[in-house]
Design an enzyme around this catalytic site. Structure first.
Site: not given
Length: 391
Positions: A267, A325
């Site tokens: 991330h 995700d």
């Protein structure tokens, strides 16, 4: 003097009291409350109230807020005719960008951004009507009739019913799936000054109405590097195909000369395990156990890839943990949503964050129209040459 900061990685564009992220510690707070506590103990509308008003509601406030939101779920009937103008194979996100922006043409009585009552009415309308618009976009894409909201259901149960029920059969919402999707909504509700939120603030800084600002946020969210990341993660799993092929793709991911990248890992902000991913991991396994999809080849690939990533020294050293995700795409697929709807669901959840951020910006006395500086690298000043004299 000004700084050159591509991507604004080190430049604060505003002050905010809404969301705090500590990427090194893997911490996410909404108005000071850890995301883990809100997702486990609360529901999505409680989180909406918190983001909008700054405090958790008491019993009376919660009941009133829930009642108000659920009484604004209907959309103007002409919206159905508006949708019929799209091609049948239109991407649901294209439909969402257009229809949310068009809401400003239907709700003229809440467009005065200087009026606190107008701002709040628009906020409630946006939160309440987004599930209806999202379900209509989905139903239109699969050729089924629109399903009207049912206000005696909860927010998330109502959305599931609008998506998956049909007029000729009764539909009963599974409480495990309702809770799973509600948790997904909470985890996606806000995330500080990400690309789409910054877009909403930038559009709002010009004085644009809130429906137009949120439509701009939806357009930004559509990008594969932002809201489309869960769709990209699922596409990667489909490319891998079977668990036996995972070592080959792991080797490719470790090869600096290979353009292949593992989607759904790591991330931009979190250098530790994304706290949202921990909760999504639990939710994913709850949904898979309920629906019995563990034999699905795609999900077998995902589970094996997850196991390797959590134990492989390369991933641990690079802090490439599975992110939200990775898990949300698997979960939504198992629940029956097509990949084209993944980003729509993200937009539905993020709407409250966008509205809270927009509202905070409008009420900030130091707010100015957004105008980033640039570092010009073009041609120096030069004289115009008549067309006949140009070489």
């Amino acid at each position: 003097m000004f700084t050159y900061d591509p991507g604004f990685t080190s430049t604060a564009s505003c002050e905010s009291k809404i969301t705090y992220i500590d990427g090194d510690e893997g911490m996410l707070l909404y108005r000071g409350y850890p995301i883990e506590q809100l997702a486990v103990h609360g529901d999505f509308l409680e989180t909406c109230y918190l983001l909008l008003y700054g405090e958790l509601p008491n019993t009376t406030d919660k009941h009133k807020f829930d009642h108000t939101v659920m009484r604004h779920t209907m959309v103007h009937e002409q919206m159905s005719r508006f949708l019929s103008g799209f091609r049948r194979d239109a991407h649901p996100m294209a439909v969402m960008v257009a229809t949310v922006g068009a809401m400003s043409a239907f709700y003229h009585d809440s467009l005065d951004i200087t009026n606190p009552h107008h701002r709040m009415v628009s906020s409630i309308r946006m939160i309440a009507k987004m599930p209806t618009m999202a379900s209509m976009a989905y139903k239109y894409s699969i050729g089924q009739p629109f399903v009207y909201p049912k206000n005696d259901l909860g927010y998330t149960a109502n959305f599931l019913r609008m998506c998956f029920s049909i007029p000729c059969e009764e539909y009963v919402v599974d409480p495990v799936l309702e809770r799973a999707l509600d948790r997904i909504f909470i985890l996606h509700a806000d995330h500080e000054q990400n690309a789409s939120t910054s877009t909403v603030r930038l559009a709002g800084s010009s004085g644009a109405n809130p429906f137009a600002c949120v439509a701009a946020g939806i357009a930004c969210l559509w990008g594969p590097a932002h809201g489309g990341a869960n769709e990209a993660a699922l596409a990667m799993l489909e490319e891998i195909g079977t668990p036996e092929r995972i070592p080959h793709y792991i080797a490719r991911a470790k090869d600096k000369n290979d353009p292949f990248r593992l989607m759904g890992f790591g991330h931009r902000v979190y250098k530790n395990y994304d706290p949202r991913a921990k909760l999504m991991q639990q939710t994913t396994h709850e949904v898979l156990n309920l629906l019995g999809h563990r034999d699905d080849p795609l999900l077998q690939v995902a589970l094996e890839l997850e196991r390797i990533a959590l134990h492989d020294e390369y991933f641990i050293e690079k802090k490439l943990y599975p992110n939200i995700d990775f898990y949300s795409g698997i979960t939504l697929k198992a629940m029956g949503f097509p990949t084209s709807m993944f980003t729509v669901l993200f937009a539905l959840a993020r709407t409250v964050g966008w509205i809270a951020q927009w509202k905070e910006m409008i009420e900030d006395p130091s707010q100015k129209i957004g105008r980033p500086r640039q570092l010009y690298t073009g041609a120096p000043k030069r004289e115009y040459i008549e067309l006949a004299n140009r070489a």
